[in-house]
Design a protein around this motif. Sequence first.
Motif, PDB file in Angstrom:
ATOM      1  N   VAL A  24       0.807  27.810 -39.340  1.00 35.78           N
ATOM      2  CA  VAL A  24      -0.422  27.968 -40.122  1.00 35.78           C
ATOM      3  C   VAL A  24      -1.106  26.608 -40.301  1.00 35.78           C
ATOM      4  O   VAL A  24      -2.301  26.460 -40.035  1.00 35.78           O
ATOM      5  N   ILE A  25      -0.327  25.601 -40.707  1.00 38.51           N
ATOM      6  CA  ILE A  25      -0.907  24.263 -40.915  1.00 38.51           C
ATOM      7  C   ILE A  25      -1.497  23.717 -39.618  1.00 38.51           C
ATOM      8  O   ILE A  25      -2.652  23.301 -39.545  1.00 38.51           O
ATOM      9  N   TRP A  26      -0.686  23.730 -38.582  1.00 38.80           N
ATOM     10  CA  TRP A  26      -1.121  23.120 -37.325  1.00 38.80           C
ATOM     11  C   TRP A  26      -2.217  23.932 -36.652  1.00 38.80           C
ATOM     12  O   TRP A  26      -3.130  23.379 -36.044  1.00 38.80           O
ATOM     13  N   GLY A  27      -2.117  25.251 -36.780  1.00 44.33           N
ATOM     14  CA  GLY A  27      -3.151  26.096 -36.196  1.00 44.33           C
ATOM     15  C   GLY A  27      -4.484  25.859 -36.880  1.00 44.33           C
ATOM     16  O   GLY A  27      -5.525  25.742 -36.233  1.00 44.33           O
ATOM     17  N   SER A  97       7.492  16.838 -43.898  1.00 37.21           N
ATOM     18  CA  SER A  97       6.504  15.824 -43.555  1.00 37.21           C
ATOM     19  C   SER A  97       5.128  16.434 -43.304  1.00 37.21           C
ATOM     20  O   SER A  97       4.112  15.815 -43.570  1.00 37.21           O
ATOM     21  N   ALA A  98       5.094  17.668 -42.821  1.00 31.85           N
ATOM     22  CA  ALA A  98       3.797  18.275 -42.535  1.00 31.85           C
ATOM     23  C   ALA A  98       3.078  18.699 -43.815  1.00 31.85           C
ATOM     24  O   ALA A  98       1.864  18.845 -43.826  1.00 31.85           O
TER      25      ALA A  98
ATOM     26  N   THR B 114      -4.210  15.087 -38.156  1.00 27.68           N
ATOM     27  CA  THR B 114      -4.263  16.454 -37.617  1.00 27.68           C
ATOM     28  C   THR B 114      -2.908  17.146 -37.611  1.00 27.68           C
ATOM     29  O   THR B 114      -2.820  18.303 -37.234  1.00 27.68           O
ATOM     30  N   GLY B 115      -1.855  16.464 -38.030  1.00 26.55           N
ATOM     31  CA  GLY B 115      -0.536  17.091 -37.990  1.00 26.55           C
ATOM     32  C   GLY B 115      -0.026  17.518 -39.357  1.00 26.55           C
ATOM     33  O   GLY B 115       1.068  18.040 -39.477  1.00 26.55           O
ATOM     34  N   THR B 116      -0.822  17.275 -40.391  1.00 26.57           N
ATOM     35  CA  THR B 116      -0.359  17.582 -41.739  1.00 26.57           C
ATOM     36  C   THR B 116      -1.396  18.431 -42.472  1.00 26.57           C
ATOM     37  O   THR B 116      -2.521  18.591 -42.013  1.00 26.57           O
ATOM     38  N   ARG B 117      -0.965  18.920 -43.614  1.00 24.46           N
ATOM     39  CA  ARG B 117      -1.805  19.859 -44.353  1.00 24.46           C
ATOM     40  C   ARG B 117      -3.091  19.213 -44.861  1.00 24.46           C
ATOM     41  O   ARG B 117      -4.150  19.829 -44.857  1.00 24.46           O
ATOM     42  N   GLY B 118      -2.978  17.980 -45.343  1.00 24.55           N
ATOM     43  CA  GLY B 118      -4.154  17.371 -45.971  1.00 24.55           C
ATOM     44  C   GLY B 118      -5.049  16.596 -45.019  1.00 24.55           C
ATOM     45  O   GLY B 118      -5.840  15.764 -45.446  1.00 24.55           O
ATOM     46  N   GLY B 119      -4.906  16.852 -43.724  1.00 21.14           N
ATOM     47  CA  GLY B 119      -5.586  16.037 -42.718  1.00 21.14           C
ATOM     48  C   GLY B 119      -7.093  15.904 -42.886  1.00 21.14           C
ATOM     49  O   GLY B 119      -7.637  14.817 -42.806  1.00 21.14           O
TER      50      GLY B 119
END
Lengths: 100, 195
Positions: A24-27, A97-98, B114-119
Amino acid sequence: MGVWLTAAGAATAVNIVLLVALLVIWGRNYRQFRSKHALALSLFAALLLAENALAFYYYVLDPQVATLLNNAAPVAGRAMMFVQVLELGALVVLTWSAFD
Amino acid sequence: MGTGTAAVTGLTGTASARFGDDEDGEDDTEVGATYTALAVGLLEPPEDTDGRAFDVVLAADVASLSDRFGRKSAGGMRSRSGSSRARPARVGIINTRGGTLPEGMEGVLWYVLTGTRGGANRARILQTIEARPRNANQLAEELDLDYKTVRHHLDVLTDNGVVEKSGDDYGAVYLLTDRARHHWDTVEEIIAEVD
């Protein structure tokens, strides 16, 4: 075998949850940024999700196959189940980490 | 070319003296390449230096060189070595080196944006800071974000060496690090997609 199967089944279930969250995050990031990086991460999550879905089917939904394979090659079967637990460790850190 | 030669000689002399003091051993090959490019034919590339130390050496040298040539200091960017020496011309010199800063930065930027939620919010923060350094409060107001959210993003960006605080006091402004500035085209490439 019982403990291993339970552990692998549980790990696989958690893996699926984590991978869906990551996907979901990366998409979402991919839709937003269109970056190669986000695409690669999404693809990685999707493929690992497929692997875990299959493992979940074998370990939890239809353990007959798992039992059969495990009886045929106990060491290999256990090793495969252990891989599922290792994946869980890796995915926990990755998710942590994401969500930064 | 009289002054040019003098400049390069001065740079080499001071830099080589400083390299011996450095204990860390990261990024040596790239620093070596830079060093050769800057001081062509005057010194062998150093073997065991770390990128950060080299930046400081460079900056200190540039500062002393501009003093020597009577150029006015352009303002006190922070110095990693703890010396309070102003770093004029730093950006100009370092930017002309091209591709010699640690390559890892590009990956860090891609991941942190671009790899994390708060990007997306982080990208907006970077864009705002790049225009003018600001503190967390100003950022929160300008971007219409929660103060705590901004603080969190700034912490993540600081941890990853993308931005840095100028000073320790409350309300200190944040600015881009050299590395982030050096890879600003990457940031722009990422941000372009969000707008």
